[in-house]
Design a protein around this motif. Sequence first.
Motif, mmCIF file in Angstrom:
data_model
loop_
_atom_site.group_PDB
_atom_site.id
_atom_site.type_symbol
_atom_site.label_atom_id
_atom_site.label_comp_id
_atom_site.label_asym_id
_atom_site.label_seq_id
_atom_site.Cartn_x
_atom_site.Cartn_y
_atom_site.Cartn_z
ATOM 1 N N ALA A 19 0.841 -1.202 0.000
ATOM 2 C CA ALA A 19 0.000 0.000 0.000
ATOM 3 C C ALA A 19 0.872 1.246 0.000
ATOM 4 O O ALA A 19 0.535 2.259 -0.636
ATOM 5 N N ALA A 20 2.011 1.177 0.707
ATOM 6 C CA ALA A 20 2.952 2.299 0.681
ATOM 7 C C ALA A 20 3.490 2.517 -0.728
ATOM 8 O O ALA A 20 3.658 3.662 -1.168
ATOM 9 N N VAL A 21 3.757 1.421 -1.441
ATOM 10 C CA VAL A 21 4.227 1.546 -2.823
ATOM 11 C C VAL A 21 3.167 2.246 -3.680
ATOM 12 O O VAL A 21 3.488 3.140 -4.481
ATOM 13 N N ARG A 22 1.917 1.871 -3.509
ATOM 14 C CA ARG A 22 0.856 2.478 -4.327
ATOM 15 C C ARG A 22 0.666 3.949 -3.980
ATOM 16 O O ARG A 22 0.415 4.767 -4.872
ATOM 17 N N ARG A 23 0.772 4.296 -2.711
ATOM 18 C CA ARG A 23 0.670 5.714 -2.346
ATOM 19 C C ARG A 23 1.830 6.489 -2.953
ATOM 20 O O ARG A 23 1.644 7.578 -3.506
#
Length: 287
Positions: A19-23
């Motif tokens: 999710a951090a990658v997508r943000r």
Amino acid sequence: MPALERILVATDFSPLGNAAVRRAALLAARDGAKLLLVHALPRFATLQSAFGEHTQVDLQMRSAAEAIAGELLAEVDAMGVGQVSFEVGEGRTHRVVADAAESFLPDLVVIGAHGKGLLQQFFLGGSAARILSQSRCPVLVVREEARADYTQLIAAVDLGPRSAIVIDTARTVGGAAPLAAVHAYTAPFEAAMRYKHFPEQDILRYVSDEADAAKESMDALVAPYGGAVDGRVVYGDPNPALPEAVRELGAGLIAVGKHGGTRVEEAIMGSVPRFLAYYAPCDVLVC
């Protein structure tokens, strides 16, 4: 508002790590920033001691990491990120990220907010001091799955010298979303006055004076933004008051400044940034 140019995101391939990658990808696509994904593997010597001298576990782990990263990179590319790369490092996660930050020089480091992975290593003791001081950039702790840009921002300010930096950094990361600058105050001597049985009207007058002073300082802080920042002063201890402000406004991101005189002290952070990093019901930007 200045655009982000270089974003470093660390993931252990867990759901919140990704999710951090997508943000980070959303931010990079919005601003046209370069994006670097970083993943840490155990040192080969550690694997040797655990599995034997002739183990190939390190090669298997690296191959698996590169395969998973390939899927993430394809997803990031589909989100419109123009320049993205991937690095695998060996060693403790905080050291791998620190080394990558020293060469990549990011404007922003992004991590996932989960116990086993990066949050504990970032926000405990020396790891936080090294990462946050050496990179000299804000750290975004992602707690929610990133589906779209932020729609409401909060800048938690103490009305001190760094308050404008917190607001500006929140605007840089949060983009065009509405921003509320929130200051939670307490009257420093209220408890002592009650303990010594001061008249209630004197106590209330003192608390009111403290509130007026805080509102005056807040008005001066937000005035240069020409109405783009909504200044709010709330009564109460910051630790419960700021998460309550997040829930009341439906904020997806709260920004908070580090505290301390030296860089090491700032990296260790004060109690309010630490509390928000662990418990805020939204993403947290420590700057």
